[in-house]
Structures are given as structure tokens and as C-alpha cells.
Design a protein around this motif. Structure first.
Motif, PDB file in Angstrom:
ATOM      1  N   HIS A 187       0.838  -1.200   0.000  1.00 24.12           N
ATOM      2  CA  HIS A 187       0.000   0.000   0.000  1.00 24.12           C
ATOM      3  C   HIS A 187       0.873   1.251   0.000  1.00 24.12           C
ATOM      4  O   HIS A 187       0.620   2.204  -0.746  1.00 24.12           O
ATOM      5  CB  HIS A 187      -0.901   0.006   1.231  1.00 24.12           C
ATOM      6  CG  HIS A 187      -2.271  -0.534   0.980  1.00 24.12           C
ATOM      7  ND1 HIS A 187      -3.184   0.083   0.145  1.00 24.12           N
ATOM      8  CD2 HIS A 187      -2.898  -1.643   1.456  1.00 24.12           C
ATOM      9  CE1 HIS A 187      -4.300  -0.618   0.119  1.00 24.12           C
ATOM     10  NE2 HIS A 187      -4.162  -1.672   0.897  1.00 24.12           N
ATOM     11  N   ILE A 188       1.888   1.254   0.853  1.00 21.57           N
ATOM     12  CA  ILE A 188       2.760   2.430   0.961  1.00 21.57           C
ATOM     13  C   ILE A 188       3.643   2.563  -0.269  1.00 21.57           C
ATOM     14  O   ILE A 188       3.805   3.655  -0.830  1.00 21.57           O
ATOM     15  CB  ILE A 188       3.619   2.328   2.231  1.00 21.57           C
ATOM     16  CG1 ILE A 188       2.731   2.254   3.475  1.00 21.57           C
ATOM     17  CG2 ILE A 188       4.582   3.506   2.331  1.00 21.57           C
ATOM     18  CD1 ILE A 188       3.485   1.981   4.760  1.00 21.57           C
ATOM     19  N   LYS A 189       4.204   1.461  -0.702  1.00 16.03           N
ATOM     20  CA  LYS A 189       5.150   1.477  -1.823  1.00 16.03           C
ATOM     21  C   LYS A 189       4.493   1.921  -3.118  1.00 16.03           C
ATOM     22  O   LYS A 189       5.084   2.694  -3.895  1.00 16.03           O
ATOM     23  CB  LYS A 189       5.763   0.088  -1.993  1.00 16.03           C
ATOM     24  CG  LYS A 189       6.779  -0.009  -3.124  1.00 16.03           C
ATOM     25  CD  LYS A 189       7.341  -1.420  -3.235  1.00 16.03           C
ATOM     26  CE  LYS A 189       8.345  -1.518  -4.380  1.00 16.03           C
ATOM     27  NZ  LYS A 189       8.881  -2.902  -4.516  1.00 16.03           N
ATOM     28  N   ASN A 249      10.178   5.018   2.607  1.00 19.28           N
ATOM     29  CA  ASN A 249       9.198   3.957   2.808  1.00 19.28           C
ATOM     30  C   ASN A 249       9.719   2.944   3.829  1.00 19.28           C
ATOM     31  O   ASN A 249      10.868   2.518   3.744  1.00 19.28           O
ATOM     32  CB  ASN A 249       8.897   3.229   1.495  1.00 19.28           C
ATOM     33  CG  ASN A 249       8.192   4.104   0.491  1.00 19.28           C
ATOM     34  OD1 ASN A 249       7.581   5.110   0.850  1.00 19.28           O
ATOM     35  ND2 ASN A 249       8.262   3.730  -0.774  1.00 19.28           N
ATOM     36  N   PRO A 250       8.895   2.562   4.791  1.00 21.18           N
ATOM     37  CA  PRO A 250       9.336   1.569   5.776  1.00 21.18           C
ATOM     38  C   PRO A 250       9.463   0.185   5.142  1.00 21.18           C
ATOM     39  O   PRO A 250       8.735  -0.157   4.203  1.00 21.18           O
ATOM     40  CB  PRO A 250       8.211   1.592   6.818  1.00 21.18           C
ATOM     41  CG  PRO A 250       7.004   2.028   6.061  1.00 21.18           C
ATOM     42  CD  PRO A 250       7.494   2.989   5.015  1.00 21.18           C
ATOM     43  N   GLU A 251      10.383  -0.604   5.652  1.00 19.03           N
ATOM     44  CA  GLU A 251      10.542  -1.973   5.171  1.00 19.03           C
ATOM     45  C   GLU A 251       9.463  -2.868   5.775  1.00 19.03           C
ATOM     46  O   GLU A 251       8.865  -2.542   6.802  1.00 19.03           O
ATOM     47  CB  GLU A 251      11.933  -2.502   5.546  1.00 19.03           C
ATOM     48  CG  GLU A 251      13.080  -1.738   4.902  1.00 19.03           C
ATOM     49  CD  GLU A 251      14.429  -2.299   5.299  1.00 19.03           C
ATOM     50  OE1 GLU A 251      14.457  -3.292   6.075  1.00 19.03           O
ATOM     51  OE2 GLU A 251      15.450  -1.760   4.848  1.00 19.03           O
ATOM     52  N   HIS A 252       9.268  -4.005   5.128  1.00 18.56           N
ATOM     53  CA  HIS A 252       8.238  -4.938   5.588  1.00 18.56           C
ATOM     54  C   HIS A 252       8.493  -5.394   7.019  1.00 18.56           C
ATOM     55  O   HIS A 252       7.579  -5.451   7.844  1.00 18.56           O
ATOM     56  CB  HIS A 252       8.180  -6.145   4.644  1.00 18.56           C
ATOM     57  CG  HIS A 252       7.335  -7.268   5.179  1.00 18.56           C
ATOM     58  ND1 HIS A 252       7.832  -8.529   5.422  1.00 18.56           N
ATOM     59  CD2 HIS A 252       6.036  -7.302   5.563  1.00 18.56           C
ATOM     60  CE1 HIS A 252       6.860  -9.293   5.911  1.00 18.56           C
ATOM     61  NE2 HIS A 252       5.775  -8.582   6.001  1.00 18.56           N
ATOM     62  N   ILE A 306      -2.171   5.684   2.333  1.00 24.49           N
ATOM     63  CA  ILE A 306      -1.299   5.404   3.457  1.00 24.49           C
ATOM     64  C   ILE A 306       0.137   5.675   3.027  1.00 24.49           C
ATOM     65  O   ILE A 306       0.588   5.224   1.970  1.00 24.49           O
ATOM     66  CB  ILE A 306      -1.496   3.954   3.953  1.00 24.49           C
ATOM     67  CG1 ILE A 306      -0.719   3.703   5.233  1.00 24.49           C
ATOM     68  CG2 ILE A 306      -1.186   2.929   2.887  1.00 24.49           C
ATOM     69  CD1 ILE A 306      -1.101   2.409   5.936  1.00 24.49           C
ATOM     70  N   GLN A 307       0.854   6.449   3.823  1.00 27.56           N
ATOM     71  CA  GLN A 307       2.174   6.950   3.461  1.00 27.56           C
ATOM     72  C   GLN A 307       3.138   6.781   4.632  1.00 27.56           C
ATOM     73  O   GLN A 307       2.723   6.447   5.751  1.00 27.56           O
ATOM     74  CB  GLN A 307       2.075   8.430   3.079  1.00 27.56           C
ATOM     75  CG  GLN A 307       1.066   8.718   1.984  1.00 27.56           C
ATOM     76  CD  GLN A 307       0.962  10.197   1.688  1.00 27.56           C
ATOM     77  OE1 GLN A 307       1.968  10.900   1.619  1.00 27.56           O
ATOM     78  NE2 GLN A 307      -0.263  10.687   1.519  1.00 27.56           N
TER      79      GLN A 307
END
Length: 338
Positions: free
Chosen positions: A124-126, A157-160, A199-200
Motif C-alpha cells: 500500500h505504501i510502496k 518507505n518503511p521496510e516490511h 497510506i504513506q
């Protein structure tokens, strides 16, 4: 469900020993409602518009945004069949042995479910398509800790694994179930659809927190209170948690119903996403004890369906496994597992 520290009160069949904190019924001076609420009859889709969190036939948003990764995963697996694969062979069922993982639609595996939901949020973020935000979810305006965030926080962007760690911490501390993880994702996508935001990096934590907060109250009979979440996120205030919940609910137009068909769709789409990203669900041979348990669960569902059919005046048809002949008791075949 018994939580009077939130903006809404839910009825709970169980009494709670926790101290109830007072609730402010009115908005603070200068505050306005997030959105103009519609009547429930006005929430139906217009012009054939499909809402994935309501319509079981509509594609989930996270599957659409991870389509490239899923297609690459399928290509990668096809190519691996053409070359020597050094990984262990996948166990397959046979006449003598049946392999099953411990995750079902009615009883999902907690760890794998949280991992899959974190992966859906990652995509979603990516692959977000807009930059629209709402202040209540902005971590710069409402930080989760006194340390705040860096100036370029919204650019990374946060990692999984980082998303998974955040969700896992909340689920472990609050002792939430795997079903709550799936409901959390449903509410998250419903929020993105209704509020038309994305979502960011700057808002994902507070959006996920709001979805978890609501999912735990709707799903669990004994819900976690807002003040209990403040013990997990020690630097958040109850007032901030209440406001987050209030605005989340308003943006959802208080539509917190999740049909069983939609729940099942999200569960199987998460499994599809997991397979494409090599998040395997460990499988084990089907034991005699587990087979008996599964059979018992199946019989309960069958008896419930039969009772509802009789109540509604529907005719009960005979089958090889369940023959009904006047007053003769039903006869069922017995499977023997060695």
C-alpha cells in the motif's frame, strides 16, 4: 464493547474489572466534525462503484497494488522448474499422508496472518497513488513518542520487517487474535476508500493503530481499552487515542460491519500474497486427532445449517453421507485413519 474511554460505547456480555474513565461528550471549542455523515441508505455504491471492503466480488486494493510482485513471483517459480532448485521440495499430499498447514479461514495462524497484513500494508505504501493526508493520522502533528520524527520522515518507505515489528508488538502486548489482523486490513482499506486518502510513510503508524484499535473492539468480546494501548505506547495520551478513534469512526461513516464473505476474500487474498512473496505456511501431516477435530467442526456447521434450513421451511435433501428417511436416524459413514 465496554470501553468508556473511547468516543463510542460498545456493549459487552462480560463485566470488566478495569477502572472506567470519564468521557467528553462534546467537541472542544473550535473543533468541527471530520465529515458530514450520510444516512445508512446513502452508503450504497453509486453508478456500480465497487467497495472491496463491502463487496465480496471486488478485488482487494492490496492485491491490485502488489500485482507486479505477484506476477514476478509466478514467473520466478516457473523459471525455477527449468533449473536445478536447491531449496527443499514442497511436501505434497498422497493417498497415505495428507499435509495441512495450521491456518484456516476460521482459525488463521497468528504469526503468518500478521506477517501477511504487514506485507499488504508495505505494498500500500510502496505503490500509493496519491499524496492526500488527514491531520489526525500525520505522525509529525501527532507523534507517537516525544522524540517525534525526522524532517525527511515522509520520504522513506518503511521496510516490511519494520511494519511487521510494529504490528506484532501491539498484537502481542494486547493479546489480539489472528482474525483481528484480517479485520484490521479490511478497516484500513475501507478508510482509504471512504476518506479518499492514501497510506504513506508519515501516517501509516497512526492509520494502522486506529484500525487495530477498532478491530479489537468490534471482534473481541473483552476488548482492550484505550488506556491499555497507552500502556503499550507509553508516550501517547488517552485523549489522543480517543480522538484518533473518533475520527477513524467518522471517516468510516460508522460502518464497521464486515460480511463473512468479505472476511474470507481478504483471508485468501492474503494467502495469495504470501505465496507470491515466499511467506510459506508450514505444513504438517494430518494426524488422527486433528482429523477428528476438523470433522467435529464440520458436523457442528452442518447441524447449524440444517437447523436453519428447517426453521426457514427449506426441504432437506438426502445424500450418501446423510440419509434422512422419515423418523429413521441419520446414518453416517466413518472414516478410519491409521
Amino acid at each position: 464493547m465496554g470501553n468508556k474511554t473511547s468516543c463510542c460505547s460498545y456493549s459487552s456480555p462480560q463485566a470488566s474489572h478495569r477502572v472506567i474513565m470519564p468521557i467528553e461528550e462534546t467537541l472542544h471549542e473550535g473543533e468541527i466534525s471530520v465529515s458530514n455523515l450520510q444516512h445508512i441508505s446513502e452508503r450504497e455504491g453509486d453508478d456500480g462503484e465497487e467497495d472491496p471492503s463491502q463487496d465480496p466480488m471486488a478485488k482487494t486494493i492490496f492485491i491490485e497494488r502488489s500485482k507486479t510482485a505477484i506476477e514476478n513471483g509466478m514467473i520466478r517459480r516457473r523459471s525455477q522448474h527449468q533449473i536445478a532448485d536447491l531449496r527443499p521440495l514442497k511436501k505434497s499430499s498422497s493417498c497415505s499422508t495428507i499435509y495441512l498447514d495450521d491456518s484456516t479461514v476460521s482459525q488463521p495462524n497468528l504469526k503468518n496472518s500478521v506477517k501477511c497484513v504487514a506485507l499488504a500494508i508495505y505494498y500500500h505504501i510502496k505503490n500509493r497513488t496519491s499524496q492526500r493526508e488527514i491531520d489526525i493520522f500525520d505522525e509529525k502533528l501527532y507523534p507517537l513518542s516525544t522524540a517525534g520524527v525526522s524532517e525527511d520522515y515522509e520520504k522513506h518507505n518503511p521496510e516490511h520487517r519494520y511494519i511487521y515489528k510494529f504490528i506484532r508488538t501491539l498484537f502481542n502486548a494486547a493479546q489480539l487474535t489472528a482474525e483481528c489482523a484480517i479485520i484490521t486490513l479490511v478497516y484500513l482499506e475501507r478508510l482509504l476508500t471512504y476518506a479518499e486518502l492514501d497510506i504513506q510513510p508519515s501516517n501509516w503508524k497512526r492509520i494502522v493503530l486506529g484500525a487495530i484499535l477498532l478491530a479489537s473492539k468490534v471482534w473481541d468480546d473483552q476488548a482492550v481499552w484505550n488506556v491499555d494501548y497507552c500502556q503499550i505506547l507509553k508516550e501517547m495520551t488517552v485523549e489522543d487515542m480517543n480522538e484518533l478513534e473518533r475520527q477513524f469512526l467518522e471517516l468510516l461513516q460508522f460502518n464497521i460491519n464486515v460480511p463473512s464473505s468479505v472476511y474470507a476474500k481478504y483471508y485468501f487474498d492474503l494467502r495469495t500474497l504470501a505465496e507470491a512473496n515466499d511467506l510459506t505456511f508450514p505444513s504438517e501431516p494430518l494426524s488422527k486427532e486433528r482429523a477428528q477435530k476438523l470433522e467435529a467442526m464440520s458436523r457442528v456447521k452442518e447441524d447449524k445449517y440444517t437447523a436453519e434450513a428447517i426453521k426457514n421451511g427449506l426441504k432437506k435433501w438426502s445424500s450418501l453421507d446423510n440419509v434422512t428417511n422419515g423418523g429413521v436416524a441419520s446414518r453416517r459413514s466413518i472414516a478410519i485413519l491409521s
